[in-house]
Design a protein around this motif. Sequence first.
Motif, PDB file in Angstrom:
ATOM      1  N   VAL A  78      43.422  53.695  34.809  1.00  0.00           N
ATOM      2  CA  VAL A  78      43.764  52.344  34.372  1.00  0.00           C
ATOM      3  C   VAL A  78      45.280  52.234  34.285  1.00  0.00           C
ATOM      4  O   VAL A  78      45.942  53.105  33.707  1.00  0.00           O
ATOM      5  CB  VAL A  78      43.133  52.018  33.000  1.00  0.00           C
ATOM      6  N   ILE A  79      45.808  51.160  34.843  1.00  0.00           N
ATOM      7  CA  ILE A  79      47.258  50.981  34.886  1.00  0.00           C
ATOM      8  C   ILE A  79      47.585  49.514  34.718  1.00  0.00           C
ATOM      9  O   ILE A  79      46.789  48.638  35.080  1.00  0.00           O
ATOM     10  CB  ILE A  79      47.831  51.532  36.217  1.00  0.00           C
TER      11      ILE A  79
ATOM     12  N   VAL B 169      52.990  42.010  40.715  1.00  0.00           N
ATOM     13  CA  VAL B 169      52.360  43.312  40.574  1.00  0.00           C
ATOM     14  C   VAL B 169      53.357  44.380  40.983  1.00  0.00           C
ATOM     15  O   VAL B 169      54.087  44.228  41.956  1.00  0.00           O
ATOM     16  CB  VAL B 169      51.064  43.421  41.412  1.00  0.00           C
ATOM     17  N   GLY B 170      53.427  45.454  40.189  1.00  0.00           N
ATOM     18  CA  GLY B 170      54.393  46.503  40.451  1.00  0.00           C
ATOM     19  C   GLY B 170      54.007  47.375  41.629  1.00  0.00           C
ATOM     20  O   GLY B 170      52.848  47.441  42.042  1.00  0.00           O
ATOM     21  N   SER B 171      54.993  48.077  42.179  1.00  0.00           N
ATOM     22  CA  SER B 171      54.742  48.932  43.341  1.00  0.00           C
ATOM     23  C   SER B 171      53.813  50.077  43.006  1.00  0.00           C
ATOM     24  O   SER B 171      52.989  50.485  43.837  1.00  0.00           O
ATOM     25  CB  SER B 171      56.070  49.460  43.889  1.00  0.00           C
ATOM     26  N   THR B 172      53.902  50.615  41.784  1.00  0.00           N
ATOM     27  CA  THR B 172      53.020  51.719  41.409  1.00  0.00           C
ATOM     28  C   THR B 172      51.565  51.270  41.403  1.00  0.00           C
ATOM     29  O   THR B 172      50.681  51.971  41.907  1.00  0.00           O
ATOM     30  CB  THR B 172      53.404  52.279  40.025  1.00  0.00           C
ATOM     31  N   ALA B 173      51.291  50.087  40.833  1.00  0.00           N
ATOM     32  CA  ALA B 173      49.916  49.581  40.789  1.00  0.00           C
ATOM     33  C   ALA B 173      49.373  49.359  42.193  1.00  0.00           C
ATOM     34  O   ALA B 173      48.239  49.756  42.514  1.00  0.00           O
ATOM     35  CB  ALA B 173      49.863  48.284  39.989  1.00  0.00           C
TER      36      ALA B 173
ATOM     37  N   LEU C 102      53.730  57.369  40.945  1.00  0.00           N
ATOM     38  CA  LEU C 102      52.635  57.312  41.909  1.00  0.00           C
ATOM     39  C   LEU C 102      52.090  58.703  42.198  1.00  0.00           C
ATOM     40  O   LEU C 102      50.879  58.923  42.228  1.00  0.00           O
ATOM     41  CB  LEU C 102      53.096  56.645  43.204  1.00  0.00           C
ATOM     42  N   THR C 103      52.983  59.677  42.383  1.00  0.00           N
ATOM     43  CA  THR C 103      52.558  61.047  42.664  1.00  0.00           C
ATOM     44  C   THR C 103      51.771  61.624  41.498  1.00  0.00           C
ATOM     45  O   THR C 103      50.730  62.263  41.672  1.00  0.00           O
ATOM     46  CB  THR C 103      53.781  61.930  42.965  1.00  0.00           C
ATOM     47  N   VAL C 104      52.270  61.401  40.286  1.00  0.00           N
ATOM     48  CA  VAL C 104      51.616  61.930  39.089  1.00  0.00           C
ATOM     49  C   VAL C 104      50.236  61.315  38.910  1.00  0.00           C
ATOM     50  O   VAL C 104      49.241  62.025  38.677  1.00  0.00           O
ATOM     51  CB  VAL C 104      52.488  61.669  37.844  1.00  0.00           C
ATOM     52  N   LEU C 105      50.134  60.000  39.017  1.00  0.00           N
ATOM     53  CA  LEU C 105      48.852  59.336  38.774  1.00  0.00           C
ATOM     54  C   LEU C 105      47.861  59.591  39.901  1.00  0.00           C
ATOM     55  O   LEU C 105      46.653  59.685  39.653  1.00  0.00           O
ATOM     56  CB  LEU C 105      49.077  57.837  38.577  1.00  0.00           C
TER      57      LEU C 105
ATOM     58  N   HIS D  35      50.403  50.679  45.106  1.00  0.00           N
ATOM     59  CA  HIS D  35      50.274  51.921  45.863  1.00  0.00           C
ATOM     60  C   HIS D  35      49.163  52.798  45.312  1.00  0.00           C
ATOM     61  O   HIS D  35      48.452  53.455  46.085  1.00  0.00           O
ATOM     62  CB  HIS D  35      51.604  52.678  45.860  1.00  0.00           C
ATOM     63  N   LEU D  36      48.993  52.839  44.001  1.00  0.00           N
ATOM     64  CA  LEU D  36      47.925  53.668  43.438  1.00  0.00           C
ATOM     65  C   LEU D  36      46.556  53.118  43.835  1.00  0.00           C
ATOM     66  O   LEU D  36      45.621  53.879  44.090  1.00  0.00           O
ATOM     67  CB  LEU D  36      48.050  53.738  41.915  1.00  0.00           C
ATOM     68  N   ALA D  37      46.433  51.790  43.884  1.00  0.00           N
ATOM     69  CA  ALA D  37      45.168  51.196  44.323  1.00  0.00           C
ATOM     70  C   ALA D  37      44.817  51.636  45.738  1.00  0.00           C
ATOM     71  O   ALA D  37      43.645  51.776  46.089  1.00  0.00           O
ATOM     72  CB  ALA D  37      45.250  49.669  44.248  1.00  0.00           C
ATOM     73  N   ALA D  38      45.840  51.878  46.562  1.00  0.00           N
ATOM     74  CA  ALA D  38      45.612  52.304  47.939  1.00  0.00           C
ATOM     75  C   ALA D  38      45.384  53.805  48.058  1.00  0.00           C
ATOM     76  O   ALA D  38      44.672  54.251  48.962  1.00  0.00           O
ATOM     77  CB  ALA D  38      46.800  51.901  48.813  1.00  0.00           C
ATOM     78  N   HIS D  39      45.960  54.587  47.155  1.00  0.00           N
ATOM     79  CA  HIS D  39      45.949  56.043  47.311  1.00  0.00           C
ATOM     80  C   HIS D  39      45.118  56.779  46.262  1.00  0.00           C
ATOM     81  O   HIS D  39      44.913  57.988  46.396  1.00  0.00           O
ATOM     82  CB  HIS D  39      47.380  56.573  47.259  1.00  0.00           C
ATOM     83  N   GLY D  40      44.673  56.102  45.208  1.00  0.00           N
ATOM     84  CA  GLY D  40      43.936  56.778  44.151  1.00  0.00           C
ATOM     85  C   GLY D  40      42.662  57.424  44.658  1.00  0.00           C
ATOM     86  O   GLY D  40      41.987  56.904  45.542  1.00  0.00           O
ATOM     87  N   ARG D  41      42.309  58.577  44.105  1.00  0.00           N
ATOM     88  CA  ARG D  41      41.117  59.315  44.518  1.00  0.00           C
ATOM     89  C   ARG D  41      39.874  58.913  43.730  1.00  0.00           C
ATOM     90  O   ARG D  41      38.800  59.454  43.943  1.00  0.00           O
ATOM     91  CB  ARG D  41      41.376  60.817  44.352  1.00  0.00           C
TER      92      ARG D  41
END
Length: 292
Positions: A108-109, A122-126, A94-97, A128-134
């Motif tokens: 894209v994930i 759905v995985g936790s990374t997907a 999550l931090t890296v993406l 959380h990234l949807a919530a935090h992605g820039r």
Amino acid sequence: MSGLVVAGVDGSASGLAAVEVAAREARLRGAGLRVVHAFIWPATHVPLGTSPLGPPEGGIRNMVERLLAEAVERARAVAPEVDVSHAVVTGEPLTVLEAQSRSAELVVIGSRGMGGFVGLLVGSTAAHLAAHGRCPVLVVREQPAADGPIVLGADGSAAGERAVDFAFAESALRKAPLLALHAWTTWNAPMPAPQDASAPYANPPGALADEEERLLHEALAGHREKYPDVVVEHQVVHGRTREALIEASRSAQLMVVGARGRGGFTGLLLGSVSQALLHHAHCPVAVVRGKE
């Protein structure tokens, strides 16, 4: 636009499917593709190289190189004209993406990665990234309908403005029709002012439906002029938003939603509708965050 699409891979089938989708997205945009693997070796304390007792092709380093090579090969097979690069970045996925999303126009994930729990859709990374992605985050779920529309979940909120623009841009890139869908119930619809202020509930029958139609048209205002070639269909549904969008996803090639919509709780980065689609949509889902 940065001219860069990022695909997160981890060696899972879901991750490889995401790479293929990312390659197509990069081709549509005339952008480069960066295939990224988040490497968490420092936390595992497992030797990087091969074991003296094992085969020469063993070891974590070789495993990572093989999974990246396969992902890059998949991408080039789908879109040979796209410039594909790859990177191994040390850190938690999550931090890296999230850091990668700062310089990308799209990440894209896959919906689920390695080590996913049985029954977890759905995985936790997907999530959380949807919530935090820039930048917009495209989560690849089931295979989309190749000739289906782009479906936009529109609620008229300020937080959803960027999702509207992204949906129009995707429709233009793909030369696909756009279905702008707005669902409402008497519980989530704002009450219009009564025509006669002396009457406490003086809204005529159908006033709420008319208000929701107006709200959808206002949400799309200005985008038709910006994207004159996009064919747009409006659909206002009296019913629950999640169920309406999940049903519409059955015939869609892409679902586009904002991260949070009208009536979201303060501090909640990913709304319940977005989460439901990440779990249950029948096509890839693009989650587009609003302005900070």
